[in-house]
Design a protein around this motif. Structure first.
Motif, PDB file in Angstrom:
ATOM      1  N   TYR A 140      -8.596  -0.208  -3.331  1.00 12.09           N
ATOM      2  CA  TYR A 140      -7.624   0.151  -4.362  1.00 12.09           C
ATOM      3  C   TYR A 140      -7.894  -0.627  -5.652  1.00 12.09           C
ATOM      4  CZ  TYR A 140      -4.812   2.177  -0.579  1.00 12.09           C
ATOM      5  OH  TYR A 140      -4.364   2.906   0.476  1.00 12.09           O
ATOM      6  N   TYR A 188      -9.393   0.798  -9.272  1.00 10.89           N
ATOM      7  CA  TYR A 188      -8.581   0.580 -10.464  1.00 10.89           C
ATOM      8  C   TYR A 188      -9.358  -0.216 -11.510  1.00 10.89           C
ATOM      9  CZ  TYR A 188      -5.320  -1.298 -13.735  1.00 10.89           C
ATOM     10  OH  TYR A 188      -4.723  -1.659 -14.910  1.00 10.89           O
ATOM     11  N   ARG A 226      -1.123  -3.207  -3.617  1.00 13.93           N
ATOM     12  CA  ARG A 226      -2.433  -2.711  -4.044  1.00 13.93           C
ATOM     13  C   ARG A 226      -2.516  -1.190  -4.015  1.00 13.93           C
ATOM     14  NH1 ARG A 226      -3.125  -7.632  -1.850  1.00 13.93           N
ATOM     15  NH2 ARG A 226      -4.682  -9.017  -2.804  1.00 13.93           N
ATOM     16  N   GLU A 227      -1.868  -0.584  -3.036  1.00 17.19           N
ATOM     17  CA  GLU A 227      -1.935   0.875  -2.896  1.00 17.19           C
ATOM     18  C   GLU A 227      -1.192   1.598  -4.021  1.00 17.19           C
ATOM     19  OE1 GLU A 227       1.680  -0.556  -0.684  1.00 17.19           O
ATOM     20  OE2 GLU A 227      -0.388  -1.255  -0.888  1.00 17.19           O
TER      21      GLU A 227
END
Length: 170
Positions: free
Chosen positions: A7, A11, A40-41
């Motif tokens: 993740y 990003y 984080r997701e």
């Protein structure tokens, strides 16, 4: 090279591409703080990339946010800050008053002001402030208050930043 979870890595790479699109020169030395306040997701919804370039009595950081991303409501006990928009626009809410800040404009946030910000189309801006001090951001959202400083960010120190940039530019 420091391993980033999937993740955060995805990003981070999208944020670097947005910086590149904005024609912002990547700093040779920086500390990268990748904030993921809602986990984080959910980094594409809540968080930001802060590239801390200078941190003395004054601080300069580049901040990158992807389209639709927001940064949670908070205030600082020590720091005051100004945002200078380099690419696209940022919507900033200070003490309940919302302003759209466009490319080339600057907005000031005083110490103690509740503030949060978000972007519709992605944004790159400079944050100019007094010294960055860990844990000076006092978050007002319950879900963020429940997380520790370490849980809500991933950091690349200066050496890790340099190594990551060498690999990324290949």
């Amino acid at each position: 090279m420091k391993e980033l979870d999937s993740y955060v890595k995805q990003y981070f790479e999208q944020a670097l591409l947005l910086m590149q699109e904005a024609k912002v020169t990547f700093p040779i030395e920086a500390t990268a703080n990748i904030y993921h306040h809602a986990g984080r997701e959910n980094i594409n919804d809540v968080g930001a990339l802060f590239l801390n370039v200078v941190n003395k009595e004054y601080c300069k950081s580049y901040v990158v946010m992807l389209p639709g991303q927001r940064y949670p409501n908070h205030y600082h006990k020590i720091k005051s800050e100004s945002y200078y928009i380099l690419h696209n626009e940022l919507i900033v809410n200070i003490n309940g008053e919302e302003k759209v800040v466009s490319e080339g404009e600057i907005i000031h946030v005083e110490r103690g002001d509740d503030h949060f910000f978000y972007t519709k189309n992605g944004v790159v801006f400079e944050e100019l402030s007094t010294m960055y001090v860990p844990n000076d951001s006092i978050y007002l959202e319950e879900n963020v208050k429940k997380t520790t400083y370490a849980e809500r960010r991933t950091t690349l120190n200066s050496e890790e930043w340099k190594e990551y940039m060498r690999e990324w530019k290949k």
